[in-house]
Design an enzyme around this catalytic site. Structure first.
Site, short mmCIF file in Angstrom:
data_model
loop_
_atom_site.label_atom_id
_atom_site.label_comp_id
_atom_site.label_asym_id
_atom_site.label_seq_id
_atom_site.Cartn_x
_atom_site.Cartn_y
_atom_site.Cartn_z
CB CYS A 1 -12.19 6.43 -14.64
SG CYS A 1 -13.82 7.19 -14.64
CG ASN B 1 -29.09 4.66 -13.65
OD1 ASN B 1 -30.25 4.85 -13.29
ND2 ASN B 1 -28.74 4.57 -14.92
CG HIS C 1 -13.12 9.05 -10.15
ND1 HIS C 1 -13.57 8.42 -11.30
CD2 HIS C 1 -13.29 8.17 -9.14
CE1 HIS C 1 -13.97 7.20 -10.98
NE2 HIS C 1 -13.81 7.02 -9.68
CB CYS D 1 -11.18 10.16 -15.33
SG CYS D 1 -11.66 10.19 -13.58
CG HIS E 1 -28.43 8.77 -17.37
ND1 HIS E 1 -28.00 8.09 -18.48
CD2 HIS E 1 -27.88 8.13 -16.31
CE1 HIS E 1 -27.22 7.08 -18.11
NE2 HIS E 1 -27.14 7.08 -16.80
CG HIS F 1 -22.92 8.99 -15.07
ND1 HIS F 1 -22.16 8.01 -14.47
CD2 HIS F 1 -23.96 8.35 -15.65
CE1 HIS F 1 -22.71 6.83 -14.69
NE2 HIS F 1 -23.81 7.01 -15.41
N GLY G 1 -28.66 0.18 -11.41
CA GLY G 1 -28.35 0.10 -12.83
C GLY G 1 -27.10 0.85 -13.25
CG ASP H 1 -25.50 7.69 -22.98
OD1 ASP H 1 -25.50 7.65 -21.75
OD2 ASP H 1 -25.27 6.69 -23.70
CG HIS I 1 -16.53 9.71 -13.40
ND1 HIS I 1 -15.21 10.12 -13.50
CD2 HIS I 1 -17.26 10.86 -13.35
CE1 HIS I 1 -15.15 11.45 -13.52
NE2 HIS I 1 -16.40 11.92 -13.43
P1 5GP Z 1 -25.02 4.18 -16.11
O1 5GP Z 1 -25.62 2.88 -16.55
O2 5GP Z 1 -23.71 3.97 -15.39
O3 5GP Z 1 -25.97 5.06 -15.35
O4 5GP Z 1 -24.75 4.98 -17.43
C1 5GP Z 1 -23.59 4.88 -18.17
C2 5GP Z 1 -23.88 5.53 -19.49
O5 5GP Z 1 -22.67 5.90 -20.08
C3 5GP Z 1 -24.63 4.64 -20.48
O6 5GP Z 1 -25.84 5.28 -20.87
C4 5GP Z 1 -23.65 4.51 -21.64
O7 5GP Z 1 -24.30 4.51 -22.89
C5 5GP Z 1 -22.76 5.72 -21.46
N1 5GP Z 1 -21.39 5.56 -21.91
C6 5GP Z 1 -20.55 4.53 -21.64
N2 5GP Z 1 -19.34 4.74 -22.18
C7 5GP Z 1 -19.41 5.95 -22.81
C8 5GP Z 1 -18.47 6.71 -23.57
O8 5GP Z 1 -17.32 6.33 -23.78
N3 5GP Z 1 -18.90 7.89 -24.07
C9 5GP Z 1 -20.17 8.36 -23.85
N4 5GP Z 1 -20.50 9.54 -24.38
N5 5GP Z 1 -21.09 7.65 -23.14
C10 5GP Z 1 -20.71 6.47 -22.63
ZN ZN Z 2 -13.54 8.94 -13.25
#
Ligand code: 5GP
Ligand code: ZN
Length: 111
Positions: free
Chosen positions: A3, A84, A45, A6, A99, A97, A90, A29, A95
């Site tokens: 992950c 999300n 996690h 993680c 935004h 999170h 979306g 991000d 994991h």
């Molecule tokens: P989700 O679509 O799951 O709500 O958001 C995932 C977010 O994680 C996306 O905005 C994507 O740009 C960001 N993201 C994915 N991989 C990484 C990473 O390795 N580092 C960082 N800082 N952001 C990431």
């Molecule tokens: Zn995780």
């Protein structure tokens, strides 16, 4: 478990946190959708918000988001918090999170 968040939360990859507490980390991000685009995540996690029954941890995420907004001075103008969840929500990284988006008018479509 493989992950990426993680690995970020446990500093197995290089990361410069905006805010860090014992339980929560706030990072930028990788692919920002606004001038300020942060991710607020628990170090532990949970695949999504559906899996986290820890109300104190959810509150700690909210507190860290507010602290980050103040630190980056977007609190007064305003910001948006989004979690999300699952496919139609979306979610792409499973994991938990949140935004934090700011730095431009966030009207209309989320994200
Ligand atoms: P989700 O679509 O799951 O709500 O958001 C995932 C977010 O994680 C996306 O905005 C994507 O740009 C960001 N993201 C994915 N991989 C990484 C990473 O390795 N580092 C960082 N800082 N952001 C990431
Ligand atoms: Zn995780």
């Amino acid at each position: 478990m493989d992950c990426i968040f993680c690995k970020i939360a446990t500093k197995k990859v290089n990361v410069a946190p905006v805010i860090e507490t014992d339980d929560v980390i706030v990072i930028k991000d990788l692919n920002p959708q606004a001038p300020v685009h942060l991710l607020v995540m628990p170090k532990a996690h949970y695949a999504s918000v559906l899996d986290c029954k820890d109300a104190k941890l959810l509150a700690a995420m909210m507190e860290a988001a507010i602290a980050a907004a103040k630190k980056l001075k977007v609190d007064e103008k305003g910001f948006r918090l989004v979690i999300n969840t699952n496919d139609e929500g979306g979610q792409t990284v499973f994991h938990l999170h949140m935004h934090l988006l700011a730095g431009r008018p966030l009207t209309g479509r989320l994200g």
